[in-house]
Design a protein around this motif. Structure first.
Motif, PDB file in Angstrom:
ATOM      1  N   MET A   1      38.115  33.286  46.502  1.00  0.00           N
ATOM      2  CA  MET A   1      37.821  34.610  45.988  1.00  0.00           C
ATOM      3  C   MET A   1      39.038  35.187  45.277  1.00  0.00           C
ATOM      4  O   MET A   1      40.150  34.737  45.471  1.00  0.00           O
ATOM      5  CB  MET A   1      37.407  35.541  47.129  1.00  0.00           C
ATOM      6  CG  MET A   1      35.973  35.323  47.552  1.00  0.00           C
ATOM      7  SD  MET A   1      34.886  35.559  46.156  1.00  0.00           S
ATOM      8  CE  MET A   1      33.399  35.909  46.960  1.00  0.00           C
ATOM      9  N   PHE A   2      38.792  36.191  44.493  1.00  0.00           N
ATOM     10  CA  PHE A   2      39.836  36.825  43.689  1.00  0.00           C
ATOM     11  C   PHE A   2      40.261  38.125  44.361  1.00  0.00           C
ATOM     12  O   PHE A   2      39.437  38.857  44.902  1.00  0.00           O
ATOM     13  CB  PHE A   2      39.283  37.099  42.290  1.00  0.00           C
ATOM     14  CG  PHE A   2      40.333  37.424  41.284  1.00  0.00           C
ATOM     15  CD1 PHE A   2      41.042  36.419  40.664  1.00  0.00           C
ATOM     16  CD2 PHE A   2      40.618  38.730  40.960  1.00  0.00           C
ATOM     17  CE1 PHE A   2      42.011  36.703  39.725  1.00  0.00           C
ATOM     18  CE2 PHE A   2      41.581  39.035  40.029  1.00  0.00           C
ATOM     19  CZ  PHE A   2      42.284  38.011  39.407  1.00  0.00           C
ATOM     20  N   VAL A   3      41.541  38.426  44.310  1.00  0.00           N
ATOM     21  CA  VAL A   3      42.074  39.664  44.879  1.00  0.00           C
ATOM     22  C   VAL A   3      42.616  40.511  43.734  1.00  0.00           C
ATOM     23  O   VAL A   3      43.425  40.030  42.924  1.00  0.00           O
ATOM     24  CB  VAL A   3      43.192  39.371  45.906  1.00  0.00           C
ATOM     25  CG1 VAL A   3      43.755  40.655  46.457  1.00  0.00           C
ATOM     26  CG2 VAL A   3      42.666  38.496  47.031  1.00  0.00           C
ATOM     27  N   CYS A   4      42.211  41.774  43.662  1.00  0.00           N
ATOM     28  CA  CYS A   4      42.671  42.658  42.595  1.00  0.00           C
ATOM     29  C   CYS A   4      44.121  43.086  42.878  1.00  0.00           C
ATOM     30  O   CYS A   4      44.620  42.902  43.988  1.00  0.00           O
ATOM     31  CB  CYS A   4      41.750  43.861  42.463  1.00  0.00           C
ATOM     32  SG  CYS A   4      41.982  45.139  43.712  1.00  0.00           S
ATOM     33  N   PRO A   5      44.826  43.686  41.916  1.00  0.00           N
ATOM     34  CA  PRO A   5      46.216  44.101  42.118  1.00  0.00           C
ATOM     35  C   PRO A   5      46.402  45.089  43.277  1.00  0.00           C
ATOM     36  O   PRO A   5      47.483  45.153  43.866  1.00  0.00           O
ATOM     37  CB  PRO A   5      46.599  44.755  40.792  1.00  0.00           C
ATOM     38  CG  PRO A   5      45.695  44.139  39.792  1.00  0.00           C
ATOM     39  CD  PRO A   5      44.421  43.851  40.520  1.00  0.00           C
ATOM     40  N   ALA A   6      45.365  45.840  43.626  1.00  0.00           N
ATOM     41  CA  ALA A   6      45.461  46.789  44.732  1.00  0.00           C
ATOM     42  C   ALA A   6      45.238  46.115  46.080  1.00  0.00           C
ATOM     43  O   ALA A   6      45.377  46.745  47.126  1.00  0.00           O
ATOM     44  CB  ALA A   6      44.452  47.917  44.543  1.00  0.00           C
ATOM     45  N   GLY A   7      44.853  44.831  46.079  1.00  0.00           N
ATOM     46  CA  GLY A   7      44.663  44.088  47.316  1.00  0.00           C
ATOM     47  C   GLY A   7      43.231  44.012  47.801  1.00  0.00           C
ATOM     48  O   GLY A   7      42.978  43.525  48.897  1.00  0.00           O
TER      49      GLY A   7
END
Length: 131
Positions: A1-7
């Protein structure tokens, strides 16, 4: 899965595009919009009123990877520096000397038109060099 810059972790992942076709497939990651609404980094990625938030990553085909590797070679970098000269001549042939469109039917006529256009360009170059 992908994690956005905010976590925040993506809630869903899907692959889009067809296999074996000239275009690359894309992995699309979907995020929870409710988290995006209260995220401190929302100015960069969330548009108010959006119902979904997605992020897409292109999956490079083998052919695309080979081309990217080729473009990093010294041979390619050397040849690309000379390309503008060739493109200028092609442009002159097409735009000035009628090489853009065939004037008559048949392969012989097209060959004759090409030969005359190239001859004219070479003759102009010779005359320029003589002067």
């Amino acid at each position: 899965m992908f994690v956005c810059p905010a976590g925040h972790l993506a809630i869903k992942k899907s692959r889009q595009g067809k296999t074996g076709v000239g275009t690359n497939q894309v992995n699309t990651y979907y995020f929870d919009v409710e988290k995006c609404k209260v995220c401190p980094l929302r100015e960069n990625c969330y548009k108010p009123g959006a119902k979904t938030k997605t992020y897409s990553v292109s999956i490079k085909s083998d052919l695309h990877k080979e081309q990217m590797a080729f473009q990093e070679t010294e041979y390619y970098k050397e040849k690309i520096k000379e390309r503008y000269k060739i493109e200028a001549k092609n442009s002159e042939l097409k735009n000035v000397h009628g090489y853009k469109r065939a004037t008559s039917y048949g392969i012989e006529n097209m060959e004759m038109q090409g030969a005359l256009a190239i001859f004219t360009v070479n003759l102009k170059r010779i005359l320029k060099l003589i002067n």
